[in-house]
Design a protein around this motif. Structure first.
Motif, PDB file in Angstrom:
ATOM      1  N   GLU A  36       0.808  -1.221   0.000  1.00 36.78           N
ATOM      2  CA  GLU A  36       0.000   0.000   0.000  1.00 36.78           C
ATOM      3  C   GLU A  36       0.839   1.267   0.000  1.00 36.78           C
ATOM      4  O   GLU A  36       0.504   2.232  -0.670  1.00 36.78           O
ATOM      5  CB  GLU A  36      -0.949  -0.007   1.205  1.00 36.78           C
ATOM      6  N   THR A  37       1.918   1.267   0.756  1.00 34.28           N
ATOM      7  CA  THR A  37       2.701   2.497   0.860  1.00 34.28           C
ATOM      8  C   THR A  37       3.920   2.504  -0.051  1.00 34.28           C
ATOM      9  O   THR A  37       4.363   3.562  -0.448  1.00 34.28           O
ATOM     10  CB  THR A  37       3.170   2.736   2.308  1.00 34.28           C
ATOM     11  N   ASN A  38       4.468   1.332  -0.383  1.00 35.22           N
ATOM     12  CA  ASN A  38       5.690   1.215  -1.191  1.00 35.22           C
ATOM     13  C   ASN A  38       6.642   2.372  -0.865  1.00 35.22           C
ATOM     14  O   ASN A  38       6.911   3.230  -1.686  1.00 35.22           O
ATOM     15  CB  ASN A  38       5.358   1.191  -2.683  1.00 35.22           C
ATOM     16  N   PRO A  39       7.125   2.397   0.379  1.00 38.02           N
ATOM     17  CA  PRO A  39       7.871   3.567   0.842  1.00 38.02           C
ATOM     18  C   PRO A  39       9.117   3.866   0.030  1.00 38.02           C
ATOM     19  O   PRO A  39       9.817   2.960  -0.405  1.00 38.02           O
ATOM     20  CB  PRO A  39       8.239   3.198   2.281  1.00 38.02           C
ATOM     21  N   LYS A  71       5.649  -6.337   1.557  1.00 35.77           N
ATOM     22  CA  LYS A  71       4.313  -5.793   1.785  1.00 35.77           C
ATOM     23  C   LYS A  71       4.433  -4.631   2.746  1.00 35.77           C
ATOM     24  O   LYS A  71       5.342  -4.584   3.582  1.00 35.77           O
ATOM     25  CB  LYS A  71       3.337  -6.855   2.280  1.00 35.77           C
ATOM     26  N   SER A  72       3.530  -3.684   2.598  1.00 34.44           N
ATOM     27  CA  SER A  72       3.577  -2.526   3.484  1.00 34.44           C
ATOM     28  C   SER A  72       2.197  -1.917   3.595  1.00 34.44           C
ATOM     29  O   SER A  72       1.364  -2.026   2.702  1.00 34.44           O
ATOM     30  CB  SER A  72       4.567  -1.484   2.967  1.00 34.44           C
ATOM     31  N   ASN A  73       1.988  -1.298   4.741  1.00 35.63           N
ATOM     32  CA  ASN A  73       0.808  -0.474   4.947  1.00 35.63           C
ATOM     33  C   ASN A  73       1.264   0.708   5.791  1.00 35.63           C
ATOM     34  O   ASN A  73       2.459   0.893   6.003  1.00 35.63           O
ATOM     35  CB  ASN A  73      -0.346  -1.274   5.590  1.00 35.63           C
ATOM     36  N   SER A  74       0.354   1.475   6.287  1.00 36.84           N
ATOM     37  CA  SER A  74       0.746   2.685   7.016  1.00 36.84           C
ATOM     38  C   SER A  74       1.472   2.366   8.331  1.00 36.84           C
ATOM     39  O   SER A  74       2.173   3.208   8.864  1.00 36.84           O
ATOM     40  CB  SER A  74      -0.474   3.558   7.285  1.00 36.84           C
ATOM     41  N   LYS A  75       1.348   1.148   8.825  1.00 39.35           N
ATOM     42  CA  LYS A  75       1.997   0.791  10.098  1.00 39.35           C
ATOM     43  C   LYS A  75       3.298   0.009   9.918  1.00 39.35           C
ATOM     44  O   LYS A  75       4.302   0.338  10.526  1.00 39.35           O
ATOM     45  CB  LYS A  75       1.032  -0.027  10.955  1.00 39.35           C
ATOM     46  N   ILE A  76       3.259  -1.049   9.112  1.00 38.84           N
ATOM     47  CA  ILE A  76       4.386  -1.987   9.013  1.00 38.84           C
ATOM     48  C   ILE A  76       4.816  -2.152   7.559  1.00 38.84           C
ATOM     49  O   ILE A  76       3.984  -2.246   6.663  1.00 38.84           O
ATOM     50  CB  ILE A  76       3.972  -3.384   9.555  1.00 38.84           C
ATOM     51  N   GLN A 148      11.595  -6.256   9.151  1.00 36.45           N
ATOM     52  CA  GLN A 148      10.373  -5.479   9.345  1.00 36.45           C
ATOM     53  C   GLN A 148      10.693  -4.115   9.958  1.00 36.45           C
ATOM     54  O   GLN A 148      11.541  -4.006  10.836  1.00 36.45           O
ATOM     55  CB  GLN A 148       9.447  -6.265  10.280  1.00 36.45           C
ATOM     56  N   TRP A 149      10.002  -3.100   9.438  1.00 37.52           N
ATOM     57  CA  TRP A 149      10.115  -1.741   9.963  1.00 37.52           C
ATOM     58  C   TRP A 149       8.738  -1.226  10.329  1.00 37.52           C
ATOM     59  O   TRP A 149       7.746  -1.599   9.701  1.00 37.52           O
ATOM     60  CB  TRP A 149      10.630  -0.773   8.889  1.00 37.52           C
ATOM     61  N   GLN A 150       8.689  -0.310  11.266  1.00 36.98           N
ATOM     62  CA  GLN A 150       7.522   0.547  11.384  1.00 36.98           C
ATOM     63  C   GLN A 150       7.625   1.439  10.146  1.00 36.98           C
ATOM     64  O   GLN A 150       8.681   2.027   9.897  1.00 36.98           O
ATOM     65  CB  GLN A 150       7.589   1.410  12.662  1.00 36.98           C
ATOM     66  N   LEU A 154      10.846   3.837   8.593  1.00 35.18           N
ATOM     67  CA  LEU A 154      11.526   3.600   7.325  1.00 35.18           C
ATOM     68  C   LEU A 154      11.478   4.840   6.440  1.00 35.18           C
ATOM     69  O   LEU A 154      12.490   5.231   5.859  1.00 35.18           O
ATOM     70  CB  LEU A 154      10.883   2.409   6.588  1.00 35.18           C
ATOM     71  N   ILE A 155      10.336   5.478   6.387  1.00 41.92           N
ATOM     72  CA  ILE A 155      10.184   6.680   5.555  1.00 41.92           C
ATOM     73  C   ILE A 155      11.047   7.826   6.082  1.00 41.92           C
ATOM     74  O   ILE A 155      11.569   8.621   5.321  1.00 41.92           O
ATOM     75  CB  ILE A 155       8.706   7.083   5.480  1.00 41.92           C
ATOM     76  N   SER A 156      11.246   7.879   7.395  1.00 43.83           N
ATOM     77  CA  SER A 156      11.989   8.998   7.994  1.00 43.83           C
ATOM     78  C   SER A 156      13.503   8.853   7.904  1.00 43.83           C
ATOM     79  O   SER A 156      14.244   9.731   8.317  1.00 43.83           O
ATOM     80  CB  SER A 156      11.570   9.176   9.448  1.00 43.83           C
ATOM     81  N   ILE A 157      13.980   7.732   7.377  1.00 40.31           N
ATOM     82  CA  ILE A 157      15.442   7.502   7.304  1.00 40.31           C
ATOM     83  C   ILE A 157      16.036   8.417   6.236  1.00 40.31           C
ATOM     84  O   ILE A 157      15.511   8.546   5.167  1.00 40.31           O
ATOM     85  CB  ILE A 157      15.743   6.018   7.005  1.00 40.31           C
TER      86      ILE A 157
END
Length: 157
Positions: A36-39, A71-76, A148-150, A154-157
């Protein structure tokens, strides 16, 4: 180096897989499940090296198949690396991620080093706020590494 530009996690995994497909005859697949997020991830050698290490080990120890799922969503956000090799030996499973470990299992020890690759890969990914778990692949009993990341971390790195 093109590996250092900001990319999505699935793009980075596909680049790593393309590299291993060029040097190996194993079947490597990236499976994107509910991404969902594909960060987008920053230019981090730590994530690049950590993922390359675990995918490279899967290629090295597999019989013929390596599957990487993301896989990703807004949490994991989660990456699983599964292979169809012998799996992690039971005599070292509880100390995986520590340096300088060797299995007594002959199927493994022929190809194994000192456990430094797993130690370094795990340490680098944990430094980038990931958790790393070692298990057996439910599909074929090979090795499975779950990273696994929150998603916010991951986005804030």
């Amino acid at each position: 180096d093109s590996f250092l530009e900001d990319v999505t996690l699935s793009e980075l995994l596909n680049r790593i897989v393309r590299y291993y497909k060029e040097i190996s005859n194993k079947k490597l697949t990236v499976i994107v499940e509910k991404n969902e997020t594909n960060p987008r991830i920053g230019r981090t050698l730590e994530i690049n090296y950590g993922l390359r290490n675990f995918i490279g080990n899967a290629v090295k120890y597999s019989e013929s198949l390596v599957e990487i799922s993301v896989k990703s969503n807004s949490k994991i956000t989660e990456v699983k690396v599964c292979d169809d090799g012998p799996g992690f030996p039971s005599d070292i499973k509880n100390v995986l991620g520590e340096p300088y470990i060797r299995s007594g299992d002959n199927k493994i020890s022929i190809k194994s080093g000192l456990g430094l690759g797993i130690f370094i890969g795990k340490t680098l990914l944990e430094r980038m706020k990931a958790s790393v778990v070692f298990d057996r692949c439910p599909k074929n009993n090979g090795a499975m590494v779950i990273i696994q990341w929150q998603t916010n971390n991951l986005i804030s790195i």
